[in-house]
Write an enzyme that holds these catalytic residues in place. Structure first.
Site, PDB file in Angstrom:
ATOM      1  N   ASP A   6     -23.366  19.307   2.194  1.00  0.00           N
ATOM      2  CA  ASP A   6     -23.100  18.152   3.064  1.00  0.00           C
ATOM      3  C   ASP A   6     -22.215  17.185   2.286  1.00  0.00           C
ATOM      4  O   ASP A   6     -22.634  16.630   1.263  1.00  0.00           O
ATOM      5  CB  ASP A   6     -24.436  17.489   3.445  1.00  0.00           C
ATOM      6  CG  ASP A   6     -24.251  16.377   4.465  1.00  0.00           C
ATOM      7  OD1 ASP A   6     -23.089  16.075   4.814  1.00  0.00           O
ATOM      8  OD2 ASP A   6     -25.261  15.797   4.901  1.00  0.00           O
ATOM      9  N   ASP A 102     -17.940  18.356   8.168  1.00  0.00           N
ATOM     10  CA  ASP A 102     -18.242  18.038   6.763  1.00  0.00           C
ATOM     11  C   ASP A 102     -19.538  18.688   6.277  1.00  0.00           C
ATOM     12  O   ASP A 102     -20.138  18.232   5.311  1.00  0.00           O
ATOM     13  CB  ASP A 102     -18.292  16.516   6.559  1.00  0.00           C
ATOM     14  CG  ASP A 102     -19.331  15.840   7.418  1.00  0.00           C
ATOM     15  OD1 ASP A 102     -19.866  16.495   8.334  1.00  0.00           O
ATOM     16  OD2 ASP A 102     -19.615  14.652   7.180  1.00  0.00           O
ATOM     17  N   GLU A 103     -19.972  19.728   6.951  1.00  0.00           N
ATOM     18  CA  GLU A 103     -21.178  20.436   6.522  1.00  0.00           C
ATOM     19  C   GLU A 103     -20.942  21.940   6.608  1.00  0.00           C
ATOM     20  O   GLU A 103     -20.402  22.432   7.597  1.00  0.00           O
ATOM     21  CB  GLU A 103     -22.368  20.059   7.405  1.00  0.00           C
ATOM     22  CG  GLU A 103     -22.840  18.628   7.211  1.00  0.00           C
ATOM     23  CD  GLU A 103     -23.948  18.282   8.178  1.00  0.00           C
ATOM     24  OE1 GLU A 103     -25.098  18.648   7.931  1.00  0.00           O
ATOM     25  OE2 GLU A 103     -23.642  17.659   9.203  1.00  0.00           O
TER      26      GLU A 103
END
Lengths: 380, 104
Positions: A6, A102-103
């Site tokens: 993350d 974004d993960e």
């Protein structure tokens, strides 16, 4: 075993890497250039410490922290960085999937030392992009995602059978992905306060109190994942776009221009992936109407922006003849099926199909929005 | 949670309106510049640029990324001269360098 990466305050961190003068300062990334009339789409950790978070109105953020730095979001660099991180993680030799921009999740089933792998991944990301990531490792995607949030920024949390219960007991149930404010309140009323309380509840208890979602939550918390078990049919249920204006408006031309814009965006994505849709969903938000949402299913499947737009207007007609004050719009298409070639029966149908093909090919060659329906300029 | 069908582009619900880039960046300069750059191991490393007859020596490339515009790919660089920060870009199809904006 799943390793969940993350990125820490992703967009804000990229902006701080671009402009080192912003490092260590409270910074917000706004979705629009107008500093006081936008929404915070990312906040640096320094801004978060002041109580600012994503989704907040920028004007409110500046009230909390007048010395706030501001940068307008530029999607290209975030998308590129996301793709590069995905490639970098693939280089470790495991299967990688996106969880969001974004993960990322890696299936590291059987890997003996997840802690060192997590640190190596963090190190490589920092080396390449100068930004940090937090990593969580656990037996399934839900717990690994939770673990990645427990030690932010730049932390690593590995949940093993030895420490799982102890760690879960330290955090509120609302930390678990999918447990929102209302569910957390409901659970609290049932005596479920921590993640551990939730983890220890039976499938029957969760299904009885939360319905199908409760049962899914139980399965997600207790499964032992490999990506093979996660993969269902890889087809989206719907494709949609939404937009929030700086302020509420009632100009019917302007509102219709926005509906057309969103309809064109949705239809272009439908065509790119060879989908057709029979159901159109329109969502509007405004001071008079609150949240208005309605869906209509039609017989004929479509992937033409103009047709989507016309169906939106039909749905909007439910609100009555007066155009309401509108602050946000959303258009989505569901009931998707793969486009089957059918020879057009009518001349007009063929003409329209040829026109869409020509428009798509111009936009693919020269960039999105090289050519567009003139009416959408009214949305500017 | 759907994984493999996710596309980072789809997260953005901001419509890329016509002339959006210019509209969003009032500081946009968008002027051609001359650049001395090293092309090494599939990487572009700009060393200096000349803008309005003045030479700007690049001390550090703080970040770089690429974007596609139709069939063209543009490489962007945020570069520091030590005192100021600029964004320059190289169009991989037309081989034109531009200064996009002064970051700060």
């Amino acid at each position: 075993m799943i390793l969940h990466v993350d990125m820490d305050a992703f967009f804000a961190s990229i902006e701080q890497a671009i402009n080192p003068r912003l490092k260590g300062k409270p910074l917000i990334v706004g979705s629009r250039n107008s500093k006081m009339h936008t929404v915070v789409c990312a906040a640096s950790y320094e801004a978060k410490a002041a109580g600012i978070d994503s989704g907040m109105a920028s004007a409110e953020a500046f009230k909390i922290c007048p010395g706030l730095e501001f940068v307008a979001a530029e999607q290209g660099k975030y998308i590129w960085t996301s793709r590069q991180i995905f490639k970098l993680l693939k280089g470790f030799g495991f299967e990688v999937l996106y969880a969001s921009i974004d993960e990322f999740q890696m299936d590291i089933m059987g890997y003996p030392d997840p802690d060192s792998l997590a640190k190596r991944a963090q190190g490589r990301i920092y080396e390449e992009f100068g930004i940090t990531a937090s990593v969580g490792v656990a037996k399934n995607w839900l717990l690994s995602k939770l673990a990645s949030k427990l030690n932010k920024p730049n932390g690593v949390t590995v949940l093993t059978s030895a420490n799982l219960e102890e760690v879960l007991s330290r955090f509120p149930a609302s930390k678990i992905c999918g447990v929102g404010k209302n569910t957390a309140l409901l659970l609290e009323g049932l005596g479920v306060k921590t993640c551990l309380d939730l983890y220890q509840k039976s499938a029957q208890f969760l299904e009885h109190n939360l319905g199908k979602y409760g049962l899914n939550l139980f399965i997600s918390m207790h499964s032992t994942d490999s990506f093979d078990s996660l993969k269902g049919p890889d087809e989206p249920k719907s494709i949609g776009h939404s937009y929030t204006l700086p302020r509420a408006v009632s100009n019917p031309q302007f509102i219709r221009a926005w509906l057309r814009t969103l309809s064109e965006m949705v239809a272009r994505r439908l065509r790119q992936d060879n989908w057709e849709s029979i159901a159109v969903h329109l969502w509007l938000n405004g001071p008079e109407i609150g949240n208005f949402g309605a869906q209509k299913t039609f017989q004929q499947p479509i992937n033409d922006g103009f047709e989507v737009y016309k169906r939106c207007l039909k749905i909007m007609a439910k609100l009555g003849p007066q155009t309401p004050l509108v602050r946000a719009f959303g258009v989505s298409c569901s009931g998707l099926s793969q486009t089957a070639y059918a020879r057009p029966l009518f001349k007009e149908q063929k003409r329209r199909g040829d026109l869409l093909k020509a428009l798509d090919s111009i936009n693919s060659r020269f960039g999105d929005n090289s050519i567009y329906p003139a009416v959408i300029t009214l949305a500017q | 949670m759907r994984h493999s069908s996710f596309k980072p582009e789809a997260r953005w619900d901001k419509p890329p309106m016509p002339n959006d880039a210019d509209r969003q960046n009032p500081d946009c300069i968008n002027e051609q510049v001359q650049v001395l750059a090293l092309f090494k191991s599939a990487k572009i490393l700009p060393r200096l640029f000349i803008w309005k007859n003045r030479i700007y020596k690049i001390k550090r490339v703080t970040y770089n990324w690429q974007e596609r515009f139709g069939r063209e790919t543009v490489s962007f660089f945020s570069v520091s001269t030590g005192t100021d920060l600029y964004q320059i870009s190289f169009n991989n199809t037309s081989y034109i360098w531009k200064i996009d904006k002064i970051i700060g």
